[in-house]
Design a protein around this motif. Structure first.
Motif, PDB file in Angstrom:
ATOM      1  N   ARG A 104      -3.379   6.299   6.913  1.00  0.00           N
ATOM      2  CA  ARG A 104      -2.913   5.264   7.834  1.00  0.00           C
ATOM      3  C   ARG A 104      -4.095   4.606   8.560  1.00  0.00           C
ATOM      4  O   ARG A 104      -4.087   3.407   8.791  1.00  0.00           O
ATOM      5  CB  ARG A 104      -1.892   5.841   8.820  1.00  0.00           C
ATOM      6  CG  ARG A 104      -0.612   6.329   8.160  1.00  0.00           C
ATOM      7  CD  ARG A 104       0.110   5.220   7.425  1.00  0.00           C
ATOM      8  NE  ARG A 104       0.395   4.123   8.331  1.00  0.00           N
ATOM      9  CZ  ARG A 104       0.231   2.833   8.036  1.00  0.00           C
ATOM     10  NH1 ARG A 104      -0.201   2.441   6.849  1.00  0.00           N
ATOM     11  NH2 ARG A 104       0.499   1.912   8.936  1.00  0.00           N
ATOM     12  N   LEU A 105      -5.103   5.396   8.896  1.00  0.00           N
ATOM     13  CA  LEU A 105      -6.285   4.800   9.533  1.00  0.00           C
ATOM     14  C   LEU A 105      -6.947   3.810   8.582  1.00  0.00           C
ATOM     15  O   LEU A 105      -7.359   2.721   8.984  1.00  0.00           O
ATOM     16  CB  LEU A 105      -7.274   5.886   9.944  1.00  0.00           C
ATOM     17  CG  LEU A 105      -6.944   6.570  11.273  1.00  0.00           C
ATOM     18  CD1 LEU A 105      -7.820   7.793  11.470  1.00  0.00           C
ATOM     19  CD2 LEU A 105      -7.120   5.601  12.452  1.00  0.00           C
ATOM     20  N   LEU A 111       0.126   2.787  18.452  1.00  0.00           N
ATOM     21  CA  LEU A 111       0.611   1.858  17.427  1.00  0.00           C
ATOM     22  C   LEU A 111       1.577   2.568  16.493  1.00  0.00           C
ATOM     23  O   LEU A 111       2.503   1.975  15.946  1.00  0.00           O
ATOM     24  CB  LEU A 111      -0.550   1.363  16.547  1.00  0.00           C
ATOM     25  CG  LEU A 111      -1.582   0.421  17.118  1.00  0.00           C
ATOM     26  CD1 LEU A 111      -2.651   0.151  16.073  1.00  0.00           C
ATOM     27  CD2 LEU A 111      -0.915  -0.874  17.528  1.00  0.00           C
ATOM     28  N   GLU A 112       1.285   3.846  16.290  1.00  0.00           N
ATOM     29  CA  GLU A 112       2.019   4.601  15.271  1.00  0.00           C
ATOM     30  C   GLU A 112       1.982   6.079  15.608  1.00  0.00           C
ATOM     31  O   GLU A 112       0.980   6.568  16.145  1.00  0.00           O
ATOM     32  CB  GLU A 112       1.333   4.347  13.913  1.00  0.00           C
ATOM     33  CG  GLU A 112       1.714   5.303  12.817  1.00  0.00           C
ATOM     34  CD  GLU A 112       1.410   4.769  11.424  1.00  0.00           C
ATOM     35  OE1 GLU A 112       0.936   3.618  11.289  1.00  0.00           O
ATOM     36  OE2 GLU A 112       1.655   5.510  10.469  1.00  0.00           O
ATOM     37  N   GLY A 113       3.046   6.785  15.295  1.00  0.00           N
ATOM     38  CA  GLY A 113       3.054   8.245  15.467  1.00  0.00           C
ATOM     39  C   GLY A 113       3.181   8.888  14.099  1.00  0.00           C
ATOM     40  O   GLY A 113       3.977   8.440  13.272  1.00  0.00           O
ATOM     41  N   ILE A 114       2.381   9.919  13.847  1.00  0.00           N
ATOM     42  CA  ILE A 114       2.468  10.622  12.557  1.00  0.00           C
ATOM     43  C   ILE A 114       2.813  12.075  12.856  1.00  0.00           C
ATOM     44  O   ILE A 114       2.002  12.813  13.423  1.00  0.00           O
ATOM     45  CB  ILE A 114       1.149  10.519  11.777  1.00  0.00           C
ATOM     46  CG1 ILE A 114       0.818   9.034  11.565  1.00  0.00           C
ATOM     47  CG2 ILE A 114       1.231  11.243  10.433  1.00  0.00           C
ATOM     48  CD1 ILE A 114      -0.627   8.758  11.297  1.00  0.00           C
ATOM     49  N   ALA A 115       4.035  12.455  12.505  1.00  0.00           N
ATOM     50  CA  ALA A 115       4.521  13.781  12.917  1.00  0.00           C
ATOM     51  C   ALA A 115       4.870  14.626  11.706  1.00  0.00           C
ATOM     52  O   ALA A 115       5.417  14.123  10.720  1.00  0.00           O
ATOM     53  CB  ALA A 115       5.747  13.621  13.808  1.00  0.00           C
ATOM     54  N   ALA A 116       4.537  15.913  11.795  1.00  0.00           N
ATOM     55  CA  ALA A 116       4.999  16.897  10.799  1.00  0.00           C
ATOM     56  C   ALA A 116       6.240  17.521  11.411  1.00  0.00           C
ATOM     57  O   ALA A 116       6.143  18.287  12.368  1.00  0.00           O
ATOM     58  CB  ALA A 116       3.913  17.935  10.531  1.00  0.00           C
ATOM     59  N   ASP A 132       0.809  -1.220   0.000  1.00  0.00           N
ATOM     60  CA  ASP A 132       0.000   0.000   0.000  1.00  0.00           C
ATOM     61  C   ASP A 132       0.845   1.273   0.000  1.00  0.00           C
ATOM     62  O   ASP A 132       0.436   2.284  -0.551  1.00  0.00           O
ATOM     63  CB  ASP A 132      -0.931   0.030   1.225  1.00  0.00           C
ATOM     64  CG  ASP A 132      -2.074  -0.957   1.057  1.00  0.00           C
ATOM     65  OD1 ASP A 132      -2.191  -1.540  -0.037  1.00  0.00           O
ATOM     66  OD2 ASP A 132      -2.838  -1.157   2.014  1.00  0.00           O
ATOM     67  N   THR A 133       2.002   1.202   0.668  1.00  0.00           N
ATOM     68  CA  THR A 133       2.792   2.428   0.823  1.00  0.00           C
ATOM     69  C   THR A 133       3.721   2.655  -0.370  1.00  0.00           C
ATOM     70  O   THR A 133       3.947   3.792  -0.784  1.00  0.00           O
ATOM     71  CB  THR A 133       3.630   2.366   2.127  1.00  0.00           C
ATOM     72  OG1 THR A 133       2.764   1.969   3.182  1.00  0.00           O
ATOM     73  CG2 THR A 133       4.247   3.698   2.479  1.00  0.00           C
ATOM     74  N   SER A 160      -2.673  15.768   7.697  1.00  0.00           N
ATOM     75  CA  SER A 160      -4.043  15.233   7.786  1.00  0.00           C
ATOM     76  C   SER A 160      -4.225  14.085   6.793  1.00  0.00           C
ATOM     77  O   SER A 160      -4.860  13.071   7.103  1.00  0.00           O
ATOM     78  CB  SER A 160      -5.094  16.279   7.437  1.00  0.00           C
ATOM     79  OG  SER A 160      -4.834  17.441   8.127  1.00  0.00           O
ATOM     80  N   TYR A 161      -3.673  14.274   5.593  1.00  0.00           N
ATOM     81  CA  TYR A 161      -3.795  13.234   4.568  1.00  0.00           C
ATOM     82  C   TYR A 161      -3.224  11.917   5.079  1.00  0.00           C
ATOM     83  O   TYR A 161      -3.860  10.870   4.981  1.00  0.00           O
ATOM     84  CB  TYR A 161      -3.045  13.682   3.301  1.00  0.00           C
ATOM     85  CG  TYR A 161      -2.866  12.595   2.270  1.00  0.00           C
ATOM     86  CD1 TYR A 161      -3.862  12.311   1.347  1.00  0.00           C
ATOM     87  CD2 TYR A 161      -1.684  11.830   2.224  1.00  0.00           C
ATOM     88  CE1 TYR A 161      -3.701  11.297   0.404  1.00  0.00           C
ATOM     89  CE2 TYR A 161      -1.516  10.820   1.293  1.00  0.00           C
ATOM     90  CZ  TYR A 161      -2.527  10.556   0.383  1.00  0.00           C
ATOM     91  OH  TYR A 161      -2.361   9.553  -0.540  1.00  0.00           O
TER      92      TYR A 161
END
Ligand code: ATP
Length: 476
Positions: free
Chosen positions: A239-240, A284-289, A57-58, A233-234
């Motif tokens: 990821r969700l 489970l996961e971190g999404i950072a800008a 997917d990625t 946000s995207y």
């Protein structure tokens, strides 16, 4: 602190994982080593499927993301530039009475208090006690660097010190220029990597949740400065969706948004994706800008330019980055916890609905208990069980072997020729195999097999020639 019931559920899951060959304690025959785990045959397949579906997917399904496989040991200056040598430390507290060591923030949180942070210093609030021996004799929190140290080459001195990477991300930043030059990508684009990471965690706990050796799946998505918010946000939404696609339900997933005042100075946003584990809601996961902090640091420390030239606008800039960073082992544990289910199913004697099993009770008359791991077919360790109806009939065995060969070439399948078919179904249910295929005398006549689906337990006849086309989309 964990309640007994939560503890019990985790113990039940850990025991199933050991019994069925998902997860073993590392070095068990020597008494184990705290914070390290081995994956048995089924756990290995589960992790492989997690990695494969993330990669599919990625990277594979997109044209704007490419892969990388960087080394685990890198130049030690990488960790100076990234801030890990100076700052990758957890404040920890020792108990003077029983000599146990704890992470200061967990200790406070578990006792309903908050660690006092004053600049770079930490202080325990009043009334904290040792959770092991209840002593009040605790040291003040002290920083403890989480990186494992080693030496490169034959001489063990300061000049040969190196570190096992505590995250895979820095390998991506360090190779940014090479990937950009060779991949013909244009900003916005991403570099993805899966690999082992090591952290000398003070307090490994909650089974495999916090380990000292673990695997990460990280993406650095490089963007134009100013587009941080929308790309952040995207990626949270993407990821969700991915978590849903491997079978984690939306109602057990949460977006934990870090408040502005808790963000690192260079970050503009950070959202954790958390799951309701039996031991509570955890990341489970971190999404950072992360702005352009990492590339800027590496440009300064290495002296090599890490800028990007935008040919359309004639602008030169250091790209900003959004980083979704996930842990394979935590996802595996979430999937195992989520899949585990006990139910009561009607036998041939009665007609009735499937019932939810009640703890500590026997099923009603005409019902039997079934343990089933409801893994999504995308990540199920065994994709299909193949059964010849009778093992003493060579023509059935030969036909079943042909079917098995056809499927096993594509997916991990399980051959089972012993016991009644119902028993063979139960064995597969317990390890979460989504499909079972039985080869019987009709197969020899009309080339069809019985295909049985795990959750509904429905059976249907399917032509052998259609099996691959029928199953393949479920596993992608
Ligand atoms: P935590 O706060 O739980 O220590 P973190 O915020 O330090 O995690 P990151 O540095 O953001 O974690 O790492 C990204 C991901 O790597 C985490 O979301 C997690 O899935 C995984 N991870 C980090 N540390 C560990 C560990 N000790 N054991 C297993 N997985 C880990």
């Amino acid at each position: 602190m964990k309640t007994t019931k939560e503890q019990q559920k985790l113990e039940l899951i850990a025991s199933l994982c050991k019994r069925r060959g998902f997860i073993f304690q590392s070095s068990e025959i020597y008494g184990g080593i705290n914070g390290f785990w081995d994956y048995g045959p089924l756990g290995t397949e589960l992790k492989r499927n997690i990695r494969d579906s993330w990669w599919r997917d990625t990277v594979m399904r997109r044209t704007d993301i490419v892969g990388l496989d960087a080394s685990i040991i890198m130049h030690p200056r990488i960790w100076e530039a990234s801030g890990h040598i100076g700052g990758f430390a957890d404040p920890m507290v020792d108990c003077r009475a029983c000599r146990k060591r704890f992470k200061a923030d967990n200790l406070c949180e578990e006792q309903g208090k908050e660690l006092i942070i004053d600049g770079k210093n930490f202080k325990l609030p009043e009334g904290i006690i040792c959770p092991a021996c209840e002593s009040k004799e605790l040291t003040e929190p002290r920083a403890f660097n989480l990186m494992f140290k080693t030496f490169v080459g034959p001489v063990e001195d300061e000049s040969s010190v190196a570190y096992l990477r505590p995250e895979t991300a820095q390998g991506i930043f360090a190779q940014f220029a090479n990937v950009l030059a060779t991949s013909r990508q244009k900003v916005p684009f991403g570099i993805a990597q899966i690999g082992k990471a090591f952290r000398n965690e003070i307090n490994p706990r909650n089974y495999t949740f916090r380990s000292r050796e673990f695997e990460q799946m990280e993406l650095e998505f490089f963007i134009k400065p100013g587009s941080d918010k929308e790309w952040h946000s995207y990626w949270v939404e993407e990821r969700l969706k991915w978590y849903n696609s491997v079978g984690l339900p939306a109602e057990k997933l949460h977006k934990d948004i870090h408040p502005k005042e808790k963000l690192a100075h260079y970050a503009s946003a950070c959202t954790d994706i958390a799951y309701d584990f039996p031991f509570g809601r955890q990341e489970l996961e971190g999404i950072a800008a992360r702005g352009n902090f990492d590339l800027t640091q590496h440009q300064q420390h290495s002296g090599k330019p890490l800028e990007y030239f935008d040919q359309e606008t004639n602008e030169r800039f250091i790209p900003h980055v959004v980083e979704p960073s996930a842990g394979v082992d935590r996802i595996a544990l979430a999937l195992i916890c989520n899949a585990y289910c006990e139910e009561w199913v009607p036998t041939a004697k009665v007609q009735g609905p499937v019932l939810e099993a009640e703890e500590g009770k026997q099923p009603p008359d005409g019902y039997e208990a079934r343990t089933v791991m409801r893994f999504h077919p995308r990540i199920a360790p065994v994709r299909a069980g193949v059964f010849p109806l009778l093992k003493n009939k060579p023509e059935l065995m030969n036909k079943a072997k042909d079917v098995f060969g056809m499927l096993n070439e594509r997916w991990n399948c399980f051959w089972d020729q012993t016991g009644a078919i119902g028993r063979r179904y139960r064995r597969q249910d317990e390890i979460g195999t989504p499909y079972c295929i039985t080869i019987d005398f009709d197969t020899l006549e009309d080339n069809t097999v019985t295909l049985r689906e795990r959750d509904s337990m429905q059976q249907e006849r399917v032509p052998v020639d259609e099996l691959v086309a029928r199953l393949d989309p479920q596993f992608r």
